[in-house]
Each structure stands twice: as structure tokens, then as C-alpha cells.
Scaffold this motif. Sequence first.
Motif, PDB file in Angstrom:
ATOM      1  N   PHE A  14      32.475  42.009  42.189  1.00 25.88           N
ATOM      2  CA  PHE A  14      32.847  42.722  43.408  1.00 25.88           C
ATOM      3  C   PHE A  14      32.926  44.212  43.132  1.00 25.88           C
ATOM      4  CE2 PHE A  14      36.383  44.218  46.249  1.00 25.88           C
ATOM      5  CZ  PHE A  14      35.689  44.087  47.434  1.00 25.88           C
ATOM      6  N   ARG A  25      37.091  40.885  50.223  1.00 24.10           N
ATOM      7  CA  ARG A  25      38.142  40.709  49.230  1.00 24.10           C
ATOM      8  C   ARG A  25      38.436  39.225  48.991  1.00 24.10           C
ATOM      9  NH1 ARG A  25      38.349  45.410  49.894  1.00 24.10           N
ATOM     10  NH2 ARG A  25      39.728  47.119  49.375  1.00 24.10           N
ATOM     11  N   LYS A  34      35.943  36.018  38.788  1.00 17.15           N
ATOM     12  CA  LYS A  34      34.996  36.528  37.808  1.00 17.15           C
ATOM     13  C   LYS A  34      34.451  35.389  36.955  1.00 17.15           C
ATOM     14  CE  LYS A  34      36.200  38.930  34.050  1.00 17.15           C
ATOM     15  NZ  LYS A  34      36.684  40.085  33.274  1.00 17.15           N
ATOM     16  N   GLU A  72      42.290  45.084  38.475  1.00 18.01           N
ATOM     17  CA  GLU A  72      42.193  43.840  39.228  1.00 18.01           C
ATOM     18  C   GLU A  72      40.772  43.643  39.758  1.00 18.01           C
ATOM     19  OE1 GLU A  72      45.237  43.446  42.123  1.00 18.01           O
ATOM     20  OE2 GLU A  72      44.808  41.322  42.436  1.00 18.01           O
ATOM     21  N   TYR A  73      40.166  44.718  40.237  1.00 21.58           N
ATOM     22  CA  TYR A  73      38.805  44.606  40.744  1.00 21.58           C
ATOM     23  C   TYR A  73      37.788  44.428  39.627  1.00 21.58           C
ATOM     24  CZ  TYR A  73      40.085  45.611  45.535  1.00 21.58           C
ATOM     25  OH  TYR A  73      40.600  45.528  46.782  1.00 21.58           O
ATOM     26  N   ASN A  82      43.138  34.255  41.593  1.00 21.47           N
ATOM     27  CA  ASN A  82      43.142  35.711  41.386  1.00 21.47           C
ATOM     28  C   ASN A  82      41.722  36.169  41.073  1.00 21.47           C
ATOM     29  OD1 ASN A  82      42.715  34.949  38.658  1.00 21.47           O
ATOM     30  ND2 ASN A  82      44.924  34.789  38.392  1.00 21.47           N
ATOM     31  N   THR A  83      41.594  37.483  40.857  1.00 23.66           N
ATOM     32  CA  THR A  83      40.261  38.036  40.640  1.00 23.66           C
ATOM     33  C   THR A  83      39.656  37.547  39.324  1.00 23.66           C
ATOM     34  OG1 THR A  83      41.255  39.973  39.629  1.00 23.66           O
ATOM     35  CG2 THR A  83      40.747  40.126  41.965  1.00 23.66           C
ATOM     36  N   LYS A  91      40.788  38.496  45.767  1.00 21.44           N
ATOM     37  CA  LYS A  91      41.825  39.528  45.865  1.00 21.44           C
ATOM     38  C   LYS A  91      42.840  39.125  46.932  1.00 21.44           C
ATOM     39  CE  LYS A  91      44.079  43.110  45.059  1.00 21.44           C
ATOM     40  NZ  LYS A  91      44.257  44.334  45.725  1.00 21.44           N
ATOM     41  N   PHE A 146      36.301  37.530  46.495  1.00 19.63           N
ATOM     42  CA  PHE A 146      36.567  37.869  45.091  1.00 19.63           C
ATOM     43  C   PHE A 146      37.983  37.473  44.673  1.00 19.63           C
ATOM     44  CE2 PHE A 146      37.252  41.196  41.669  1.00 19.63           C
ATOM     45  CZ  PHE A 146      36.396  40.603  40.762  1.00 19.63           C
ATOM     46  N   GLY A 197      38.351  42.140  37.457  1.00 12.78           N
ATOM     47  CA  GLY A 197      38.566  40.756  37.054  1.00 12.78           C
ATOM     48  C   GLY A 197      39.583  40.583  35.943  1.00 12.78           C
TER      49      GLY A 197
END
Lengths: 341, 505
Positions: free
Chosen positions: B348, B313, B342, A219-220, B337-338, B318, B316, A222
Motif C-alpha cells: 500500500f 486503507r 503485508k 505502519e504503512y 493489522n498492516t 489499516k 491494507f 507493514g
Amino acid sequence: MLYQPTADRAMPIRTFLKHQMRNVAPFVTLIALLAFFGVASPSFATMDNAYNILTQISVAGIMAVGLTFVILCAEIDLSFAAIANAAGIAVAYFTVQESYVNVANMPLSGAVAVCLALLTCVALGLINAFGLTVIGIPSFIMTLAMMQIAAGICALLVRGQILYAVPDVVKTLGSGSIGGIPWIVIVLAIFLLVGHLVLTYTRFGRYVYMVGGNREAAEYSGVNVKWVLAAVLVISAVCSGVAGMLGVAYFGSAQQNEFDGYLLDAIAAVVVGGTSLFGGRGGIGNTIIGLCILGVLNNGLDHVEIDSFLKILIRGLILLAALIINVYAQNLRATPIESPD
Amino acid sequence: MAIEREAAAKRKPRLRMEAVSKSFGGVAALRGVDFELQEGEIHGLVGENGAGKSTLMKIIAGVHTNYQGRMLIDGHEARFRSARDALRAGIGMVHQELSVVPDLSVAENVYLGHQPTKGGCVDWKAMQAGARTQLESLGIAIDPRLPMGSLPIGLQQLIELARVLFSGARIVILDEPTSALSPPEVHRLFEVLRGVRASGRSIIFISHFLDDILSISDTVTIFRNGRSVISEEAGHIDKAWVIERMIGGGHEELEESYTGSIALQSDPAAPVVMAVNRLGFGRAFCEMSMELRAGEVLGVYGFMGCGQIEFARALFGKVRPQSGSVSIGGKSVRFRNTAAAKRAGVAFVPESRRSMLFYQEPVFKNVSIGMLGRISRVLLKPAVERDLAGRQVKALNIRPANVGVLLRGLSGGNQQKVALAKWLIYPPKVLVLSEPTRGMDVGAKDDVVKIVRSLRDKGLAIVVVSAEPETVLSLADRIVVMKKGRLVREFANEVISKDRLLEAA
């Protein structure tokens, strides 16, 4: 270069075995089973029996392909056998049955019936996905509920009857053969191959492994984790749907609770093969080995003189052993070497 | 001469380590370390990550059992087989990651594992009374029936310390106890530690915060490269002296942030890349407004728990803010969402390595995951992935320079660089870094500073969110300060020191 004591020189092989434990152990198990049954029964190691085994594992195998995706994501699907049942019943429901069978009896073409059945399982898979990703119900519970829902749909559609007629295409693929090779085995091979190609060579496949390996990190990075989870549940439902339709043809009839036994079989095949229940490790290769182990075991126990009631217990014990190896291999990986942090 | 010897004899060591060596898979972590801990002493340990201090502590606490050398407790040789053994011998450790049970009450946490029973049932009254006395003896007045999770992190830490003391530990090892604490909490912890010292117990205090080490310790030992370089009484030394021995020369920029004041400089005419307008999320933060310009590093500083982590968060995608808006390049954006963040050009890096890296995968997959969508639509292109990852590995000087090795084979600092690398192949518009140097040694921090500066010079807009003043000061061109979920202060184009920053928060 540097002086290496002998103990260290042996390390690469040991580390290799340690890291490949989940791949090596199932393979060794399969070889051992083949050798055992080959010696114990003269009728086991024959070409005909090989086809038997392959045919016997086909229905569970097609289900296991979809399930592999789900387990690689560290989720579980308990509803696939019921969804298979629903798809099988749906395809028969939309086919003209004998006059004494009281169903819709709509004169639809086979292709339409197949499409409607596929639509059914896609819809059920989407509901699973919705529950998991949007509402946030753990997949274990969500698919447990779906298992009941799909079983309920089956019950309502057939009302205790047995449906025999299925579209020709389903009948051929499920029970026909070409050049001595059963079509259902070919379908299984295609599903396994496509599953493997998707997991190994596509971006989506990479995401499946990454989401399973470390969901937070995915998730981090993307990655749309929810989308991936939703997709694997739909894939599982579609695979089960195909397995269900072919299974109906294979068994010759569609009825309630037809595939209940496959729930355990397909899960067992994936896990026995060495795909990690914690996600991120394993693949279709493992599932193939797991399927073979299960197929050889089920088939082989019929070839040797053994109490048929004992068979169930033996299967359970083998599954337990595989689970132990699975978790053990996970722990080995988690602590490969002592690390200073 | 005679008097000195007499004094030395009187100060009998509670713990003595002799020529301790330990290696992990052929890499030496400790090379013949001697270490002595006196009775009633607070002993500070400093050194870069990987200098060996944690390894030595884990040997003392019975976590690592396979080592060369001798350990003497009160003059008797001891060799522990487990952490349990060590605890029985009176050695307790409070780890950096607290091991409290947030859902249980304070009393239950204090008595974890050995609740008093009456007739086979837990004696709740005795437990609560006992916990109350125990905590009061440390100067903590608190209702022991409160759930642990409802307390601030500083109190939880004190309660865990209480548990370790309560279990009979005569030697207590504290690993980075102040990293998550606000200055008043640090103050209180030190009060408690002084009380513990007065009762004759010994404390080993590991920290990257040199001010903390110097103010609380009686003796400071410096580790470098698996050796204990020097031990000195804390009264005789200062920060510069310690840093010099910890890292040697050549890290001036970093040293500056440790000690002196810093002149902030940013260009108010640079184009605004991201504008945050009155962003709010639950109780974590509200009314957050700021502008981020191209080619600047914006530091967001605040004490632990002031909402800065949640804010990062939210940038980004989250967490989804409940009020306010964000615009990037003048276009209003709302991240579902992330993945959407992006796409909009936000990158992040979260504070914990564990939550951003794939340990069982090779380095190149860890790097390529951030931009897989750009490399391939459907089919993967491993050769391209390896090539791009290889270039980043070279650019960031990641060791080993082999993109095929599994990530978990890399050292912590290199792993951190990999986490950064995944965003840099196609540079984002906005890079959000949460605690980018937490738990890093001085050398690795220096590398991060260099990387962030070079990205800024390429025109990236960077947000650095941290609860460590040194981190913000060494990286930022402009600093905003958060307090209890709100922006309270901005520092731009002025000279600022750590004290002023702390004051504002």
C-alpha cells in the motif's frame, strides 16, 4: 569544480554541528563538568572516585537502558521505578527472612525467587503494553496508573516492614565485586552493550527507530507497530526489574518507595544524553553520556563545598538546559534548510 | 500605439515583481522572474512542481524573506519580514492544507485571532452576526454556530477564504484550491471568486487542474524551471497550448489523459488475484464487491470523501472492515493489522508522502523497511539492504543515485518513487495506490504512469484509488466509480472520457 564562496566552504562544519547538536552538546557538557570538578576538588579526579561514580549510576543506568527503548519509540514509561521496587520486594519476599519479619518466608531456592521477581515485572510490563496497544491509553497515563499499582503491590507485600535477605546471586551481583570491579558495574556494562547491539544491529532495533521516527509510515510499511510498542514496554519493565533486585542488594534492604528518586534520574539520563523525546533519534551511546553527566554532577557536587540543598536546584537547572537543547536540536533538524515546498 | 499605451497606463498593476531570484542551498528555484498582477484580476499560475510558482507566492506572502529582486505594491516598493507583514499590506494566502480549527464554530473561525469583545469578554452575538453577514456577502448561507469540522471540505475552504478577505486582503493567493473539491463545489468557489474580483480585489490562482485555471482566470502565467515563460490572456489559449509550454514535447500518454478519450482494455479471463465481497466499514463505505485480476490496473474513482480512501486503507488492514470479506488467491483473509496484510502479499502507498516516509533516515532504510523481514530474521544485513535498495534506485531512476543520502534531501517526486520502491524488491500480489500522483508535476506523473504500467505488465494486480479523474484515466485498465460509500458504476472494455467519468460519480 564550481566556484564556492568562503561562506559556503564553512558550511559543512556548521551543518555538521547543527545536525550533531544532540550528540555534541551532551559530550561537551560532560567534558566541561569533568574539567570543572577536577580543578575544583582534589579528591574528585581519582581512580577510586571513578569507581564510585560508576557504582552510583549503575541502578539508574540499568533502568535507563530499557527506558531508552521506550523514549526512542516516542513513548514514555513513568512506572519503571515502581516496577523496580516491586521486583526488588518480590525477590526478598520469596526469600526466607529473619523470623521477626512477617512475610511469606517460603523456603524457595534463590533461582526461583529471582524468576518469580522477573515474572512480576514482566507481568506488570505486559499490563502496560496491553493498556497502550490494545485499549489505547496514552503511555503517559497508562504508566502513571501502573506506577500506583506497582507501589500498591509493594505496600501490600511489605506492610511497612523492611526486608534484608535476598538470594545469594542477587547479593553478589548487587553488592559484591570481582577484581576490584563492582559486579553491578559489570551488569550495567552488559545491559548497555546488549541494548546497544539490539538497537543497532537487529531488525527489532531498526523497527524501534522507525516506529519512533514516523509511526504512521512504519505502519504503512507493514511494521507491526503495536507489537513493537508492547515489546519496548516489557523490555523497560524487565530492565527495571533487574535494576530493582540489584538495587535492593546494593542498598542492603528492600522497602517501600525505595527507588522513587530513580524515576527522575533515569529519565534525565536518557534525555540529557540527547535521545529525542520525539522519538527516532539517539540511542544507548547518548544514554551512556547522559548517565555520566548525571553521575559526575551528583558525585562532583559532594566533592565541592556547596549547600546540599542547592544541589537539588542545580540538578533541576541542568535538566532544564538539556531539555532546551533537546527540543532546539529537534527544531534544527526539522528545518535544516529552507525548502521550496 | 498611443491608445495601447493609454490602456496600459490605466491598468495599473496592483503588484509587480521585478527580477526576483531565490535559491535554496545552492539550487536556484527562481531565476529573475518578472510578474504583474492587475487590480480586479484573477491570475492563473501553472507549471510543474518545482517550476517556482509556490516559491514566488511564498515570497509575495512574506513566508520567504531572503531573495533578490524587487516587489512593488501599488507602485511602492515593499519588503516583508514576515507573513504578518504581508497580511498587514493586504496580501493573504489560502494554503492547500486548510488552516481551520475544526472544533471551533464557523463564526470563531472567520474571526480567528480578532474576535470582537465587549467589556473584555468575547461578544458572541456580534461575532455571529458579523460572520453571517460576511459569509452572505460571498453567497454562503450557513449557520455560523455550526462546528467547522462538521462542514464539507469545500465549505471549509470558502470560509477560510472569507477569513482572509475579512482580514482586509486585497490580494488573495489560492494554492490548489480545487484539488479536494467536487465539481459543484468548484462551481460555487468560482462564483465566489468572480464576486471577489468584481469588488476590485485581485486573486492569484495556482492549480494543476488546467481546466479550472482556464475557466476562471483572466490571465495565465506559465512557469518552467524557475522562470516565468509566458503570460497570456486566458481567452486566447487552450489546454494543449498550455501543456506544450509547461512541459515541452514527449509526454503523449499523459497529454491524452488530459484531453481526449481513452479506450479501456482489460482481460476478463485473467486469474482473479483478489476478490472483495460486500465489504463495509461504518459510514465510510458498504457493500463494496469487486474482483481484481492479475495484470490489470483497477481504478477506483469517486469524489473526495466518498469513502475511497477508507476503502484503500481497509484493503491494507489499516482499518478493519466490519462486514464482508476479502480473499486473495482464493483464500479468505482477515487482516488484524498492516503486518498481516503485508504477509498476505498486499502492498500500500498512502496519499501523503509524510505518512509513508522516514525523512531523517537514509534512502536505503526507507526502501528496505518494506521487506526487512525477508532479508533478515534477527540481525540486520546492511550490505544486502544497500545493494537491494541501490538496484531499486537505479530501476526507478531515483536522483541522487546514492542510497546513503538522507531522504529529506530528495525532491518530492523522487521521494514518491522511494515510497514505491520499498514494495518492489519482492513484488507483492496486490499493490494498492492511494492518490499516487497527487500534487505531482507532469513529468513526475509521467514517471509514475510508466512505473505502474511496467508493474502491471509483470502481472501485478494494482488498485489505484483517486479523486482525480486524470489519475484514474491515465493509469487504469478498468474503472469502478464510488459514490457516497457505494459502488455505482463499472467501466470495462469501452471508450471513456473525463466527462463520462464525472457524470457517473
